[in-house]
Every structure is written in C-alpha cells, then in structure tokens.
Design an enzyme around this catalytic site. Structure first.
Site, PDB file in Angstrom:
ATOM      1  N   GLY A   1      32.972 -39.676   2.642  1.00  0.00           N
ATOM      2  CA  GLY A   1      32.586 -39.565   1.045  1.00  0.00           C
ATOM      3  C   GLY A   1      33.194 -38.371   0.704  1.00  0.00           C
ATOM      4  O   GLY A   1      33.398 -38.380  -0.648  1.00  0.00           O
TER       5      GLY A   1
ATOM      6  N   GLN B   1      23.505 -39.177  -2.168  1.00  0.00           N
ATOM      7  CA  GLN B   1      22.102 -39.055  -1.632  1.00  0.00           C
ATOM      8  C   GLN B   1      21.340 -40.256  -2.074  1.00  0.00           C
ATOM      9  O   GLN B   1      20.260 -40.662  -1.756  1.00  0.00           O
ATOM     10  CB  GLN B   1      21.462 -38.010  -1.894  1.00  0.00           C
ATOM     11  CG  GLN B   1      21.987 -36.782  -1.091  1.00  0.00           C
ATOM     12  CD  GLN B   1      21.533 -37.047   0.437  1.00  0.00           C
ATOM     13  OE1 GLN B   1      20.550 -37.425   0.726  1.00  0.00           O
ATOM     14  NE2 GLN B   1      22.304 -36.106   1.366  1.00  0.00           N
TER      15      GLN B   1
ATOM     16  N   ALA C   1      28.586 -43.850   3.399  1.00  0.00           N
ATOM     17  CA  ALA C   1      27.946 -45.007   3.885  1.00  0.00           C
ATOM     18  C   ALA C   1      26.919 -44.272   5.121  1.00  0.00           C
ATOM     19  O   ALA C   1      25.846 -44.675   5.189  1.00  0.00           O
ATOM     20  CB  ALA C   1      28.963 -45.643   4.660  1.00  0.00           C
ATOM     21  N   HIS C   2      27.398 -42.868   5.493  1.00  0.00           N
ATOM     22  CA  HIS C   2      26.445 -42.418   6.767  1.00  0.00           C
ATOM     23  C   HIS C   2      25.103 -41.892   6.099  1.00  0.00           C
ATOM     24  O   HIS C   2      24.143 -41.745   7.024  1.00  0.00           O
ATOM     25  CB  HIS C   2      27.116 -41.573   7.707  1.00  0.00           C
ATOM     26  CG  HIS C   2      27.316 -40.327   6.898  1.00  0.00           C
ATOM     27  ND1 HIS C   2      28.257 -40.131   5.870  1.00  0.00           N
ATOM     28  CD2 HIS C   2      26.826 -38.839   6.966  1.00  0.00           C
ATOM     29  CE1 HIS C   2      28.326 -38.839   5.667  1.00  0.00           C
ATOM     30  NE2 HIS C   2      27.164 -38.271   6.291  1.00  0.00           N
TER      31      HIS C   2
ATOM     32  N   CYS D   1      19.642 -17.580   6.826  1.00  0.00           N
ATOM     33  CA  CYS D   1      19.490 -17.150   8.180  1.00  0.00           C
ATOM     34  C   CYS D   1      19.908 -18.302   9.464  1.00  0.00           C
ATOM     35  O   CYS D   1      19.897 -17.911  10.437  1.00  0.00           O
ATOM     36  CB  CYS D   1      17.972 -16.655   8.576  1.00  0.00           C
ATOM     37  SG  CYS D   1      17.060 -15.735   7.469  1.00  0.00           S
TER      38      CYS D   1
END
Length: 459
Positions: free
Chosen positions: A69, A177, A195-196, A320
């Site tokens: 991507g 997304q 794709a992931h 953090c």
C-alpha cells in the site's frame, strides 16, 4: 487471546488462505508468456484485476497491483504530480494523512515543491471549505484519506472531490482503512489501498488511476502492470488479495452492523468505568469497527504492555509508546489528549463476550498503571497561594500533567498554576487536560530550557 488491532493488519481471511494455496499451484508461471502455464497465470491475473476493479469502482485497465500500500501511495502521488508539473508544484494534504502520504509530501517539498496541510476539527474531520481555501492556480494534486487510521473518522471525500473538480485539481484518495467496508464515493482521480488491511496477504497494494487523469510514472518502467508498477507480480498473493476483498465485501453490511454495536458499547462504557477518559474521533461519521480513547495520568507503553499481559492486543497513538517522545501527528492535529491512548479495532467475528472481557479488565489495568506511576491525590487543605509554579523539567509523559492535577487545588478559584516542562507532549496534553477538567488554559511562553504552560483554576 483477542486480537484488537485489525487497523494495523487484519488476520488472513479464510478465502484468502484458500485462494493463495490454489494460486501457488496454478499461478506460478510468468503471465506474460504464451505457453499454457503462462496463459493459465494470465487468466488468474486478469480475473483478480477484474474483481479488484469491481470493488474499487473503476475499469480493470485503470487498476494495477503494487508490492504494498505504501508503494501504491508513493507511486500514485509521484505519478500524479509529475503528470501535472506544467500546472505547478503545489500539493494539498490533510493534517491527519497516513505517514506514507506525509513522507511523500515531505520528499516533494525537499525537491522544490510546496505543500499545504488542511487542518482538522477536534473530531479529526476536514471540511470541503478547508480544501477550497487551500487550492490555487498552481495546485497539481490534492490528497485525502477516506477514513482515518487512528481514530476512525470518515472524511467527506465526495464533497472534497467536488471542490477539487471545480478547481480542476485531481484528488488522490488513500482508501486503505475503508475499502474493505465499501467503495469510495465521489469523483476521485487516483486511489490507493493495501490488502493486509482487509484480510488479504501482506505485500499487495492497489493503485487505480481513472481515465482522463494526467499520470506520468516515475523511475524505471517495464511492460508489466501498464508501466506503473515494474517487476514480476506476486501472482498468488494478488489472487488471494482480490478474492478476500470480494469475500469481505459480501460480508461487510452485516458485519459492520454487528461490530458497530460492540464499538458503541465500548464508547459508552469506557467513560463510565474509567475516570478521566476522553473518547476521540467523530461520534457518528466513523468506521464501524474502530474506537480510540485516551486515559489521563497513564503511560501509554505500560498500558499496552499490561493489556497484552491480560490477553488483549491493542494499539496506541500515545507518545509514550514511541522513542521520539512526540505524540501521534493525528492526535496532535486534532488537539485531543494523547497520553494513555488506546486504539481498539475489532476484526470480523469478534464476539460480545470478548468485548465484555476487555471492558472488565480495563479499569483495573488503568488503575494499576496509574498506581505504578505514583498518581497522587490532590493536595489537601485550602489554597496556599494565588499562583504556583511547578518545575517539571526532565519529567516525561504523563508526569507533568500528574503534577498539575496534584496541585491545582492549592490555588483559589481564579488562581493560576504554571507548569515548566521540556516534554513536547505537554504542549498537547495540558490544554487537553484543561478541557477535560473544566479549567482555563491561558497559553505558553518560552522558559529556557523548556516552556511554561499556565492554567487558571475554574472550580
């Protein structure tokens, strides 16, 4: 062990696994060759392209597969800018784009181009008016994500696309997304995805360039993927990516409705179960599976570790959790609390029992981390001075805010507390603390070697 970080990478979909195995057996040959093995591979590649194009909402010859991507974003952005270099070198992006877009924008600026960042509101949303004011005669390209990867806010892509079209500027949409949930509406010119994110294998990206959009591929090219993504295609992974995209789309309506109920439960209950929590992101225009919240007086890294020990895998945009000690650029642009940030993104199949279990352990985990960090009770007794100054130099998130909360009761209503800190996160978290606790943030001033942040007590 519940996995709640599908916004980073979704588990491999069963259909993807099956398609991958089948394609390993049938699609190993070069699809550019004319012998039978090559023809078989070509049929698989063409079918995958057609399926992916149907899901995207474009023609098959407008879509190519890339090695990731991020590669799709960089290739798409560079090609679109180069295709309009005669217009100018001005690029417009939102302040909350994925880092792949912002890194490409930084490279463009370093090469002599100009970049304008469109701000977002406190929910993380841009406005079409913001893009309209940023566009100009020399604008070559505008970029906007379809939905934010950290807080889930869905952007008004169709409205922004109309503004861009009126100005004659192409719009590149990062749909990583949202593509698994549905097509991107509006008149975009370039679209990228990965794709992931929807349960396909890692290492496959999509790049769609609609006909009529000026596009000039940069770098060496070859005859593969219409000259836009050189090199031998990982055909088994491409086949699995397209098959899983079709499968998740078929399930998207029912799964979105089911997961939205679970996410709404987290959004409602987390603020009741845990004191001093801010749920961030748009309350309605958001992805169905994602919720983000921030906890005051909590070290984000410790919080994630403790949740992991309790059996829950989540993510964070808290400073953090990073070696840079700077908050997420998304949270910073929104102006919301960054310390103790938790992003929960539910995979398909998540059960109500798993979500209830998370909500059961969360209060104890947060309380434990706060106790470990030495969160103290407010100073007892009445006011001791009209104004106080706290030396928080050398203290890191969330300690400057913890110290502020501890002594705010030591000044009368209307009195001030000034926190001197050299932690960059204080610039975001002290104003956010004031918003949560109802005090007035008066601003900052230089104080070598740090910065002085002043707060007025309101109650």
């Amino acid at each position: 062990m519940p996995y709640f970080d599908t916004a980073s990478a979704a588990p491999l979909h069963p259909v993807a696994r099956q398609a991958l195995q089948a394609a390993l057996d049938e699609g190993w040959a070069d699809p550019a060759r004319l012998y039978r093995e090559g023809r078989r591979a070509r049929l698989l590649l063409d079918a995958a392209r057609e399926a992916a194009a149907e899901a995207v909402g474009c023609r098959p010859d407008e879509l190519v597969f890339t090695p990731s991507g991020t590669h799709a974003v960089h290739t798409g952005l560079a090609g679109a800018l180069a295709g309009r270099r005669r217009v100018g070198g001005h690029l417009v992006v939102s302040a909350v784009e994925h880092s792949s877009v912002l890194h490409a924008a930084a490279a463009h600026e370093a090469a002599g181009g100009t970049v304008t960042e469109v701000p977002v509101d406190r929910t993380g949303a841009v406005s079409a008016a913001g893009y309209a004011s940023a566009l100009g005669p020399g604008t070559a390209l505008a970029c906007l994500q379809s939905a934010n990867h950290e807080v889930g806010t869905v952007q008004p892509v169709a409205e922004v696309a109309e503004v861009c079209a009126a100005a004659g500027v192409p719009l590149l949409v990062d749909a990583a997304q949202s593509l698994g949930w549905g097509p991107v509406e509006g008149g975009w010119s370039v679209l990228t995805a990965s794709a992931h994110k929807w349960g396909g294998p890692a290492g496959v990206g999509l790049l769609a360039v609609r006909k009529g959009a000026r596009f000039s591929p940069q770098g060496p090219v070859d005859e593969r993927e219409f000259g836009r993504s050189p090199g031998f295609t990982n055909l088994p992974a491409v086949v699995a990516a397209a098959a899983s995209l079709r499968a998740v789309r078929a399930e998207a309506g029912a799964e979105a409705e089911r997961l939205r109920v679970l996410v709404d439960r987290i959004r409602r209950r987390v603020v009741r179960l845990v004191p001093d929590v801010e749920v961030v992101g748009h309350p309605e225009r958001r992805l169905p599976h994602l919720v983000t919240f921030s906890c005051l007086y909590v070290d984000g890294e410790s919080l994630l570790h403790e949740l992991d020990r309790a059996g829950y895998s989540v993510s964070s945009g808290s400073s953090c959790t990073s070696s840079t000690l700077t908050p997420s650029h998304v949270l910073r642009a929104m102006g919301v609390l960054s310390e103790g940030n938790v992003r929960v993104s539910l995979p398909a199949g998540t059960t109500a029992e798993e979500v209830n279990g998370f909500l059961e352990v969360l209060p104890g985990v947060v309380a434990g981390v706060r106790g470990t960090l030495g969160v103290a009770e407010p100073v007892e007794g009445g006011p001791v001075a009209d104004s106080l100054e706290i030396d928080a130099l050398g203290l890191r998130c969330p300690q400057p805010v913890i110290e502020l909360a501890r002594v705010i009761g030591s000044v009368p209503v209307g009195g001030t507390v000034t926190v001197v800190s050299d932690d960059e996160v204080a610039r975001l978290d002290i104003p956010a603390w004031c918003t949560l606790r109802g005090h007035t943030y008066l601003g900052e001033s230089p104080r070598i070697p740090g910065t002085a942040y002043t707060v007025r007590r309101r109650s």
